[in-house]
Design a protein around this motif. Sequence first.
Motif, PDB file in Angstrom:
ATOM      1  N   TYR A   6      31.183  38.292  46.754  1.00  0.00           N
ATOM      2  CA  TYR A   6      30.648  39.731  46.203  1.00  0.00           C
ATOM      3  C   TYR A   6      29.949  39.521  44.863  1.00  0.00           C
ATOM      4  O   TYR A   6      29.650  40.754  44.291  1.00  0.00           O
ATOM      5  CB  TYR A   6      31.942  40.480  46.119  1.00  0.00           C
ATOM      6  N   SER A   7      29.726  38.291  44.309  1.00  0.00           N
ATOM      7  CA  SER A   7      29.204  38.028  43.088  1.00  0.00           C
ATOM      8  C   SER A   7      28.275  37.036  43.185  1.00  0.00           C
ATOM      9  O   SER A   7      28.396  35.984  44.117  1.00  0.00           O
ATOM     10  CB  SER A   7      30.270  38.021  41.950  1.00  0.00           C
ATOM     11  N   ARG A   8      27.390  36.932  42.266  1.00  0.00           N
ATOM     12  CA  ARG A   8      26.341  35.688  42.284  1.00  0.00           C
ATOM     13  C   ARG A   8      26.536  35.181  40.876  1.00  0.00           C
ATOM     14  O   ARG A   8      25.849  35.736  39.973  1.00  0.00           O
ATOM     15  CB  ARG A   8      25.033  36.361  42.656  1.00  0.00           C
ATOM     16  N   GLY A   9      26.884  34.152  40.716  1.00  0.00           N
ATOM     17  CA  GLY A   9      26.956  33.443  39.342  1.00  0.00           C
ATOM     18  C   GLY A   9      25.759  32.475  39.309  1.00  0.00           C
ATOM     19  O   GLY A   9      25.428  31.654  40.388  1.00  0.00           O
ATOM     20  N   SER A  10      25.143  32.137  38.237  1.00  0.00           N
ATOM     21  CA  SER A  10      23.919  31.389  37.970  1.00  0.00           C
ATOM     22  C   SER A  10      24.512  29.984  37.263  1.00  0.00           C
ATOM     23  O   SER A  10      25.125  30.214  36.244  1.00  0.00           O
ATOM     24  CB  SER A  10      22.889  32.030  37.380  1.00  0.00           C
ATOM     25  N   TYR A  11      24.441  28.968  37.986  1.00  0.00           N
ATOM     26  CA  TYR A  11      24.726  27.571  37.457  1.00  0.00           C
ATOM     27  C   TYR A  11      23.518  26.820  37.055  1.00  0.00           C
ATOM     28  O   TYR A  11      22.846  26.418  37.939  1.00  0.00           O
ATOM     29  CB  TYR A  11      25.917  26.801  38.179  1.00  0.00           C
ATOM     30  N   VAL A  12      23.492  26.580  35.805  1.00  0.00           N
ATOM     31  CA  VAL A  12      22.325  25.941  35.539  1.00  0.00           C
ATOM     32  C   VAL A  12      22.537  24.477  35.337  1.00  0.00           C
ATOM     33  O   VAL A  12      23.583  24.134  34.556  1.00  0.00           O
ATOM     34  CB  VAL A  12      21.853  26.428  34.059  1.00  0.00           C
ATOM     35  N   GLN A  13      21.663  23.594  35.855  1.00  0.00           N
ATOM     36  CA  GLN A  13      21.719  21.963  35.700  1.00  0.00           C
ATOM     37  C   GLN A  13      21.284  21.776  34.412  1.00  0.00           C
ATOM     38  O   GLN A  13      20.205  22.107  33.829  1.00  0.00           O
ATOM     39  CB  GLN A  13      20.899  21.295  36.803  1.00  0.00           C
ATOM     40  N   LYS A  50      34.951  32.614  33.801  1.00  0.00           N
ATOM     41  CA  LYS A  50      33.812  32.695  35.104  1.00  0.00           C
ATOM     42  C   LYS A  50      34.366  33.697  35.889  1.00  0.00           C
ATOM     43  O   LYS A  50      33.576  34.312  36.475  1.00  0.00           O
ATOM     44  CB  LYS A  50      33.508  31.260  35.624  1.00  0.00           C
ATOM     45  N   ARG A  51      35.696  33.405  36.369  1.00  0.00           N
ATOM     46  CA  ARG A  51      36.399  34.345  37.479  1.00  0.00           C
ATOM     47  C   ARG A  51      36.204  35.927  37.078  1.00  0.00           C
ATOM     48  O   ARG A  51      35.908  36.859  37.686  1.00  0.00           O
ATOM     49  CB  ARG A  51      37.512  33.887  37.725  1.00  0.00           C
ATOM     50  N   LEU A  52      36.547  35.940  35.606  1.00  0.00           N
ATOM     51  CA  LEU A  52      36.654  37.407  35.094  1.00  0.00           C
ATOM     52  C   LEU A  52      35.175  37.902  35.297  1.00  0.00           C
ATOM     53  O   LEU A  52      35.221  39.128  36.028  1.00  0.00           O
ATOM     54  CB  LEU A  52      36.867  37.349  33.769  1.00  0.00           C
ATOM     55  N   PHE A  53      34.209  37.208  34.886  1.00  0.00           N
ATOM     56  CA  PHE A  53      32.678  37.773  34.924  1.00  0.00           C
ATOM     57  C   PHE A  53      32.311  38.001  36.364  1.00  0.00           C
ATOM     58  O   PHE A  53      31.693  39.073  36.862  1.00  0.00           O
ATOM     59  CB  PHE A  53      31.906  37.186  34.202  1.00  0.00           C
ATOM     60  N   CYS A  54      32.720  37.013  37.130  1.00  0.00           N
ATOM     61  CA  CYS A  54      32.163  37.091  38.774  1.00  0.00           C
ATOM     62  C   CYS A  54      32.769  38.206  39.267  1.00  0.00           C
ATOM     63  O   CYS A  54      32.259  38.962  40.288  1.00  0.00           O
ATOM     64  CB  CYS A  54      32.516  35.720  39.299  1.00  0.00           C
ATOM     65  N   GLY A  55      34.141  38.461  39.071  1.00  0.00           N
ATOM     66  CA  GLY A  55      35.130  39.293  39.521  1.00  0.00           C
ATOM     67  C   GLY A  55      34.758  40.800  39.334  1.00  0.00           C
ATOM     68  O   GLY A  55      34.763  41.681  39.812  1.00  0.00           O
ATOM     69  N   VAL A  62      26.113  29.762  33.569  1.00  0.00           N
ATOM     70  CA  VAL A  62      26.886  28.904  33.004  1.00  0.00           C
ATOM     71  C   VAL A  62      26.587  27.542  32.765  1.00  0.00           C
ATOM     72  O   VAL A  62      25.725  26.720  33.395  1.00  0.00           O
ATOM     73  CB  VAL A  62      28.234  28.764  34.073  1.00  0.00           C
ATOM     74  N   TYR A  63      26.673  26.914  31.515  1.00  0.00           N
ATOM     75  CA  TYR A  63      26.108  25.677  31.112  1.00  0.00           C
ATOM     76  C   TYR A  63      27.400  24.851  31.132  1.00  0.00           C
ATOM     77  O   TYR A  63      28.268  25.061  30.231  1.00  0.00           O
ATOM     78  CB  TYR A  63      25.519  25.700  29.689  1.00  0.00           C
ATOM     79  N   GLU A  64      27.431  24.166  31.985  1.00  0.00           N
ATOM     80  CA  GLU A  64      28.676  22.916  31.995  1.00  0.00           C
ATOM     81  C   GLU A  64      28.186  21.749  30.941  1.00  0.00           C
ATOM     82  O   GLU A  64      27.387  21.040  31.720  1.00  0.00           O
ATOM     83  CB  GLU A  64      28.799  22.559  33.675  1.00  0.00           C
ATOM     84  N   LEU A  65      28.924  21.739  30.090  1.00  0.00           N
ATOM     85  CA  LEU A  65      28.767  20.703  29.012  1.00  0.00           C
ATOM     86  C   LEU A  65      29.310  19.389  29.197  1.00  0.00           C
ATOM     87  O   LEU A  65      28.590  18.420  28.935  1.00  0.00           O
ATOM     88  CB  LEU A  65      29.131  21.101  27.584  1.00  0.00           C
ATOM     89  N   ASP A  66      29.940  19.393  30.295  1.00  0.00           N
ATOM     90  CA  ASP A  66      30.363  18.116  30.661  1.00  0.00           C
ATOM     91  C   ASP A  66      29.451  17.423  31.531  1.00  0.00           C
ATOM     92  O   ASP A  66      29.370  16.136  31.989  1.00  0.00           O
ATOM     93  CB  ASP A  66      31.804  17.908  31.368  1.00  0.00           C
ATOM     94  N   VAL A  88      35.265  25.396  24.048  1.00  0.00           N
ATOM     95  CA  VAL A  88      34.809  26.251  25.142  1.00  0.00           C
ATOM     96  C   VAL A  88      36.147  27.090  25.864  1.00  0.00           C
ATOM     97  O   VAL A  88      37.375  26.476  25.669  1.00  0.00           O
ATOM     98  CB  VAL A  88      34.264  25.270  26.386  1.00  0.00           C
ATOM     99  N   PRO A  89      36.028  27.844  26.634  1.00  0.00           N
ATOM    100  CA  PRO A  89      34.749  28.831  26.925  1.00  0.00           C
ATOM    101  C   PRO A  89      34.210  29.480  25.732  1.00  0.00           C
ATOM    102  O   PRO A  89      34.963  30.083  25.055  1.00  0.00           O
ATOM    103  CB  PRO A  89      35.021  29.627  28.204  1.00  0.00           C
TER     104      PRO A  89
END
Length: 125
Positions: A6-13, A50-55, A62-66, A88-89
Motif C-alpha cells: 500500500y505504500s512505496r518507499g524509495s531506498y537510495v543506494q 520508516k514504517r510511520l511514513f510508509c503507513g 531513505v539514505y542508509e548510512l551503514d 539517526v533517524p
Amino acid sequence: MHCQTYSRGSYVQTTRTTSGDPLERIERLASENAVVIFSVSSCCMCHVIKRLFCGMGVNPTVYELDEDPRGKDIEKALMRLLGSSPAVPVVFIGGKLVGAMDRVMASHINGTLVPLLKQASALWL
C-alpha cells in the motif's frame, strides 16, 4: 526494510562518492526529495520512522548510512546539526530539518506533520 504494497518507499543506494563537506552533502540530499530519512538499517527507531511514513502513504527517500562508505562522516555531521546523540533517524521534509524521532513523533501527535507533508507535496489527502 520495505514498505508494504500500500505504500512505496524509495531506498537510495548511497555507495556513490561525492566530495565536499558532510553538512553540504546532507543539505543537497535533503533538498532533492520531498521526504528524506537518514537511517541505519539495523536501528529499530529508524524502522519505526520508516514504517510511520510508509503507513501514511508517503514515499520517503531513505539514505542508509551503514551502506555508504562515508556514512560515518554524515552521521557525525547529523549529530552536530541536531546537537544530540544518537544521530539517526533524522527526517527532512521539503528540504527542511524536522529532526530526530522525538520531534517527528511530537509533530505527528500534535497534528503538524500532515500539513507539513502536504506543503512539501509528499502527501495528498
